[in-house]
Design a protein around this motif. Structure first.
Motif, mmCIF file in Angstrom:
data_model
loop_
_atom_site.group_PDB
_atom_site.id
_atom_site.type_symbol
_atom_site.label_atom_id
_atom_site.label_comp_id
_atom_site.label_asym_id
_atom_site.label_seq_id
_atom_site.Cartn_x
_atom_site.Cartn_y
_atom_site.Cartn_z
ATOM 1 N N ASP B 39 -5.308 -6.522 13.630
ATOM 2 C CA ASP B 39 -6.633 -6.737 14.222
ATOM 3 C C ASP B 39 -7.540 -7.544 13.298
ATOM 4 O O ASP B 39 -7.886 -7.096 12.203
ATOM 5 N N ILE B 40 -7.908 -8.730 13.749
ATOM 6 C CA ILE B 40 -8.759 -9.597 12.927
ATOM 7 C C ILE B 40 -10.218 -9.183 13.102
ATOM 8 O O ILE B 40 -10.698 -8.991 14.218
ATOM 9 N N VAL B 41 -10.899 -8.993 11.958
ATOM 10 C CA VAL B 41 -12.276 -8.493 12.017
ATOM 11 C C VAL B 41 -13.295 -9.515 11.527
ATOM 12 O O VAL B 41 -14.489 -9.346 11.718
ATOM 13 N N PHE B 42 -12.812 -10.571 10.888
ATOM 14 C CA PHE B 42 -13.759 -11.526 10.322
ATOM 15 C C PHE B 42 -13.073 -12.860 10.094
ATOM 16 O O PHE B 42 -11.941 -12.914 9.610
ATOM 17 N N VAL B 60 -10.872 -18.332 5.838
ATOM 18 C CA VAL B 60 -10.378 -17.011 5.460
ATOM 19 C C VAL B 60 -10.368 -16.153 6.715
ATOM 20 O O VAL B 60 -11.368 -16.085 7.437
ATOM 21 N N GLU B 62 -9.691 -12.321 8.025
ATOM 22 C CA GLU B 62 -9.636 -10.982 7.458
ATOM 23 C C GLU B 62 -9.290 -9.975 8.546
ATOM 24 O O GLU B 62 -9.884 -9.989 9.617
ATOM 25 N N SER B 63 -8.301 -9.121 8.256
ATOM 26 C CA SER B 63 -8.011 -8.028 9.174
ATOM 27 C C SER B 63 -8.344 -6.738 8.445
ATOM 28 O O SER B 63 -8.836 -6.760 7.329
ATOM 29 N N ILE B 64 -8.063 -5.598 9.088
ATOM 30 C CA ILE B 64 -8.333 -4.312 8.462
ATOM 31 C C ILE B 64 -7.576 -4.182 7.146
ATOM 32 O O ILE B 64 -8.048 -3.616 6.189
ATOM 33 N N LYS B 65 -6.342 -4.699 7.121
ATOM 34 C CA LYS B 65 -5.474 -4.402 5.985
ATOM 35 C C LYS B 65 -5.204 -5.595 5.073
ATOM 36 O O LYS B 65 -4.570 -5.428 4.037
ATOM 37 N N ALA B 66 -5.643 -6.789 5.466
ATOM 38 C CA ALA B 66 -5.296 -7.948 4.645
ATOM 39 C C ALA B 66 -6.320 -9.060 4.785
ATOM 40 O O ALA B 66 -7.091 -9.101 5.734
ATOM 41 N N VAL B 67 -6.276 -9.940 3.814
ATOM 42 C CA VAL B 67 -7.113 -11.123 3.838
ATOM 43 C C VAL B 67 -6.185 -12.301 3.652
ATOM 44 O O VAL B 67 -5.349 -12.292 2.756
ATOM 45 N N PRO B 89 -14.146 -12.357 16.474
ATOM 46 C CA PRO B 89 -12.886 -12.664 15.793
ATOM 47 C C PRO B 89 -11.656 -12.204 16.571
ATOM 48 O O PRO B 89 -10.565 -12.725 16.366
ATOM 49 N N GLU B 90 -11.843 -11.265 17.508
ATOM 50 C CA GLU B 90 -10.694 -10.770 18.279
ATOM 51 C C GLU B 90 -10.072 -11.878 19.134
ATOM 52 O O GLU B 90 -8.911 -11.772 19.537
ATOM 53 N N ASN B 93 -6.833 -13.008 17.817
ATOM 54 C CA ASN B 93 -5.708 -12.153 18.201
ATOM 55 C C ASN B 93 -5.296 -12.403 19.654
ATOM 56 O O ASN B 93 -4.109 -12.508 19.963
#
Lengths: 458, 124, 476
Positions: B39-42, B60, B62-67, B89-90, B93
């Motif tokens: 899930d992309i958040v930014f 860049v 950014e998802s919950i778990k990675a950049v 940002p969704e 996805n």
């Protein structure tokens, strides 16, 4: 180290101990044997995969003792500290911490937990930290506050690295006023090592920062200007709005050092053009504690992705209820590693909890009256000292908060020493200046303090 | 797990796609890339007018778990950025090849080093 | 089999659990007459105002929706969540323990004696020559230690050329971040097939530009780096320094010392190894130890003893400061109390039991543990299951889950560290929880946890729409 363990028939440790082992492991010999059997090991030593050449074959030269003996010994050792009444400040302050703060913060579900990596089972601490963040948002007027840095000095260091990232430069300057404590500046210097910033000092005039002085050193290569209000000398800055404008013109960040009690009285930093507020939030919730601290860090929302440290956010759970969680963790070291906004992991969360409980216990009226008292006490005490022959106070004709400097005709060091013999601790700044901090914690002794200073002066 | 690829596009080994069917090229990340991220958040995008070198990180995600850095598959000058994904940002996805595009470039760069859809499918 | 149901206070009006303080009663206090010019002061302040009984209830309820070591097992890998003895709080609560940092040394001899003694204890435990207690947490210790390394190289005229710090892939993220904060380029070192330092890769990475290698030993897989002497020799021959990350020191107390292995610098995580409470994320403390060549570079001030009196001094070539005062003093005091309670023999036993517990727990669970022999912690794989989902399901079984998805060298990692504080019976309950969740089809959906205060929390919306204060919530 005092030594032999005390024998007591009621000592639970003796029942569990095998060969003076740790009292905090529950194993009986029978259980240890059964466990080894399940593992398929002959003894515990066989579980260690350490080459002989690096094994430590001695016994650590530290003797153990019973709980009672340790408490007695450390209590006696600490009792060697002189029981002086401290009139000390300069960045480290104490206010009365209500009893309720200890009682609630020491609930073991709080103090024996760790970082909320599993938010569903740690909602309580998350919410308490969310409330702490909100308290700082209210006091600073800035949209974002993290849930702690270590102390005021490291928070300042983190602010400078944030400014460098926001400006996307290195090798530029951070400006600080001449009153900043050497300790704080030393930490700042280390924090900006990696981004190659240079820390430069500018002079203040009669205890305050002036737009002219800042203007003289400000240029496009400045990433951040730092000032304090109240300053290390206890003075309330008077030109922040103008300085904020100057700094904004240069596209630099404006960082203010303050604290949650002072901010209950002073104008909201955000309304003065301040971008980041740092400082020591442990003025609430914690006594002086040898400078242990709680790093306050709040900033404008536009820097959200650059914030160091942990942030708690509100979200929803599977039942559609509001719930809290660590959020925006991709800023942090465990995910972004060398590109993280900071290396901080363990912070000062429990002190933040205590500060939040303390603030809630005071409420807004209590917080405002404490702040007003800190101003009034400094002004009143300075006026009283000024009446002493050979003392003039305050040194700067400014507005003071908690503390002020006083000039002595006699040798200030001798005066400080004489007062220490009377059981009073003050700052001796140089041969002719002392600094005095008065809060709700020591105000009941101001009369005696004044007498002591009077005697020391003559 | 099967991933969508879009046939009219070219692909970089680092999972960006290039649409060269107009005067300017449009660039985004592939279905495979968005799935890897979760899930992309930014999404942080460059400013218009910035000159990019091939292989240079330009955004860049950014998802919950990675950049993740997104690398320019071709050199050029940024003529447009998709502001919509900054707020939503969704979209990256949900529609990586359409509404989730990232930037448009004016380029004179060669495109020969990019992969055809079937070559890229091999890779994933 | 043990199950766990967490207390929950559900408030239908706020659509949340325990309402926020701000929902329980916001009040606006007018500042009024202050004796200060109006332009310097605020007009009013809006914050919650609750009576003491209401506050007591609010925070008690929040505590009931929180899980600590005293609630149940907490085998969170790399965090050493061991039992926190209560008596240490009594000492930390003494008013004599709370002095202002600017007090004259002669008036705080008691504080300085304890401070000095703890420097000595830690030096003895780590096999180091000198210790600074100043860093306020583990990663602050890393930063201070790397600053020491940097100052050392600068003093040798090699500051400009030694620009790299080598860090293994499996290391804590803080190692990378601390090295970067000190201005170093980080060189990542891959692990070998056995999960340890790859000597060939190290040999290729080490050179004239190496400032330091940062190692955790046992590493994050719980494995002891058996080649440690060879590794130390390689680094030292190249002129670099060897740094020890003390996160896993609980495996080695009284059995092996970083200083004896060739480490030049180390940090200690006293909140892990020496049982000071973790406090919901801190405060901890991260003292550093160094060999005698590096002692002159330690942060200032240090404490020394001269003829029975304790004094502060600045080391000759000090790197300056990493904390505004003397570090997290109250945490250090509790660590001192713990160390002097256990003594050398007790510390050695703590490690023995910690390693026994990890091995016993591993023997009782039916998951693959790809690497060994491990010490105080092990990394199991959740196999086909998602480690994060696996952990959520464990919450319902009265166990705080292991650290998940890290280190990445193990797929779907469950990094498990029971510590010495758990009994055989508790470990069996933890193993039951692992077994109950293993192969549980439901653990892959978001229905878990079910018996905890909150259900599965939506991380995505928390990050897409950050709401970081009650002010933001009330605006909505």
């Amino acid at each position: 180290m005092s030594g032999t363990p005390e024998r007591s028939t009621r000592d639970a440790e003796e029942q569990h101990a095998t060969n003076r082992g740790t009292p905090y492991a529950p194993h009986t010999d029978v259980e240890v044997d059964a466990m080894l059997e399940s593992i398929g090991a002959g003894d515990i030593d066989a579980l260690f995969d350490i080459p002989d050449s690096v094994q430590f074959d001695g016994e650590l030269a530290i003797s153990g003792a019973s709980e009672q003996a340790v408490i007695r010994r450390l209590t006696e050792t600490l009792a060697q500290n002189a029981d002086d009444t401290e009139f000390l400040g300069r960045g480290h302050y104490s206010h009365y911490v209500p009893s309720i703060v200890d009682h609630l913060s020491f609930r073991s579900e709080f103090i024996t937990s760790y970082t909320q990596y599993q938010p569903e089972i740690t909602q309580g601490f998350l919410q308490a930290l969310f409330e702490y963040q909100s308290l700082l948002v209210e006091l600073t007027g800035l949209e974002v506050a993290n849930c702690s840095m270590y102390d005021a000095a490291t928070a300042l260091g983190e602010a400078a690295t944030l400014a460098a990232r926001v400006r996307g430069t290195s090798g530029s300057r951070v400006l600080v006023p001449d009153y900043v404590r050497a300790e704080r500046r030393a930490v700042l210097e280390n924090y900006v090592t990696g981004v190659g910033l240079v820390v430069e000092e500018f002079p203040t005039e009669d205890g305050v920062t002036t737009p002219e002085a800042v203007g003289r050193v400000l240029d496009d290569d400045v990433v951040m200007v730092y000032v304090e209000s109240p300053t290390t000398e206890g003075i309330i800055e008077e030109h922040l709005a103008e300085i904020g404008d100057l700094v904004a013109e240069r596209d630099a960040l404006f960082c203010l050092g303050s604290d949650p009690v002072a901010l209950a009285l002073l104008r909201s930093p955000a309304s003065l053009g301040v971008d980041i507020v740092t400082g020591d939030a442990s003025v609430l919730g914690l006594s002086a504690s040898y400078g242990m601290g709680l790093g306050l860090f709040a900033c404008r929302e536009e820097y959200l992705r650059q914030v160091p440290g942990r942030l708690i956010g509100a979200s929803e759970d599977a039942d559609g209820n509001r719930a809290f969680t660590l959020t925006l963790q991709t800023r942090e070291q465990h995910i972004r590693r060398e590109r993280a906004t900071s290396n901080i992991c363990t912070n000062q969360a429990w002190i933040a909890l205590r500060a939040a409980i303390h603030a809630a216990s005071l409420g807004p009226s209590g917080l405002v009256s404490l702040a007003k008292r800190c101003h009034a006490l400094a002004e009143r005490t300075a006026a009283r000292l000024d009446e002493i022959d050979g003392v003039s106070a305050p040194v700067h004709d400014r507005y003071h908060f908690r503390e002020f400097a006083a000039r002595t005709d006699g040798d200030a060091r001798a005066i400080g020493a004489a007062m220490r013999d009377d059981g009073f601790a003050v700052h001796v700044l140089d041969g002719e200046t002392i600094q005095i901090c008065v809060t709700d914690v020591n105000e009941h002794r101001v009369d005696e303090f004044v007498r002591s200073l009077e005697e020391a002066t003559h | 797990m099967t991933f969508t690829t879009s046939d009219g596009l070219l692909y970089a080994e680092s999972h960006e796609w290039v649409d060269d069917r107009a005067d300017v090229v449009r660039i985004g990340i592939t279905d495979f890339a968005q799935d890897e991220l979760g899930d992309i958040v930014f999404v942080e995008l460059p400013a218009e007018g910035v000159a990019l070198e091939r292989g240079e990180p330009f955004a860049v995600v950014e998802s919950i778990k990675a950049v993740s850095d997104i690398y320019a598959p071709v050199s050029g000058t940024v003529t447009a950025v998709n502001e919509t994904v900054s707020d939503r940002p969704e979209l990256v996805n949900e529609h990586p090849f359409e509404r989730g595009w990232l930037i448009e470039l004016e380029t004179t760069d060669e495109l020969g080093h990019l992969l055809e859809p079937d070559e890229y499918r091999e890779q994933i | 089999m043990q199950r766990h149901t967490q207390a929950v206070w559900d408030d239908t009006e706020s659509d949340g659990y325990e309402p926020l303080l701000s929902e329980k009663g916001l009040e606006t206090a007018e500042v009024g007459e202050t004796g200060l010019p109006d332009e310097l002061t605020r007009d009013s302040l809006e914050l919650p105002a609750l009576s003491e009984p209401e506050l007591a209830r609010h925070y008690t309820r929040l505590s009931q929706m929180n899980y600590g070591i005293d609630s149940g097992p907490y085998p969170l890998g790399s965090c050493t969540m061991k039992y926190n003895p209560k008596f240490t709080e009594e000492i930390a609560g003494l008013s004599a323990a709370s002095v202002h940092p600017d007090r004259d040394a002669e008036s705080v001899q008691g504080t300085l004696e304890i401070y000095h003694e703890l420097q000595g204890y830690l030096a003895e435990i780590g096999g180091m020559d000198a210790v600074s207690l100043q860093p306020p947490a583990g990663s602050a210790g890393e930063f201070a230690g790397i600053l020491v390394a940097k100052a050392y190289h600068e003093a040798n005229g090699e500051g400009d050329e030694r620009t790299e710090v080598i860090v293994p892939t499996s290391a804590h993220g803080t190692n990378f971040a601390s090295a970067a904060l000190a201005g170093y380029d980080v060189v990542e070192l891959p692990d070998d097939a056995d999960g340890r330092v790859d000597l060939n890769a190290l040999s290729a990475a080490v050179g004239d530009s190496t400032a330091a290698l940062m190692l955790t030993n046992p590493n994050t897989l719980g494995l002891f780096e058996r080649n440690i002497e060879e590794i130390a020799a390689m680094i030292h021959e190249a002129g670099g320094l060897l740094y020890y990350d003390g996160a896993n020191l609980n495996a080695l107390l009284g059995r092996a010392r970083p200083g004896d292995m060739g480490f030049d610098i180390m940090h200690y995580n006293v909140h892990k190894t020496f049982a000071t409470p973790h406090g919901g994320g801190g405060p901890g403390a991260g003292p550093i130890g160094v060999n005698e060549d590096l002692a002159p570079f330690l942060p200032t001030p240090q404490v020394r003893e001269e003829d029975g009196a304790y004094e502060l001094f600045e080391p000759a070539r000090s790197v300056g400061k990493v904390h505004g005062a003397m570090g997290n003093w109250l945490v250090l005091l509790k660590a001192h109390a713990y160390i002097s309670r256990l003594g050398g023999a007790g510390l050695r036993d703590a490690s023995a039991k910690a390693v026994l517990n990890a091995n016993y727990l591993a023997s009782q669970i039916d998951l693959e543990i790809p690497f060994g022999p491990f010490h105080h912690e092990f990394v199991a794989s959740a196999g086909e299951q998602d480690a994060a989902d696996f952990a959520k399901r464990m919450l319902d079984y009265g166990v705080h889950p292991p650290t998940t998805k890290w280190p990445e060298i193990v797929s779907e990692a469950l990094m498990t560290e029971p510590t010495e504080a758990e009994s055989k019976k508790t470990l069996e309950q933890v193993a039951d929880a692992f077994d109950a969740v293993r192969g549980d089809a439901e653990s892959s959906d978001s229905s878990s946890p079910e018996r905890i205060a909150a259900g599965r929390i939506d991380q995505t919306s928390a990050a897409r729409t950050p709401r970081l204060s009650w002010q933001r919530i009330h605006e909505e």
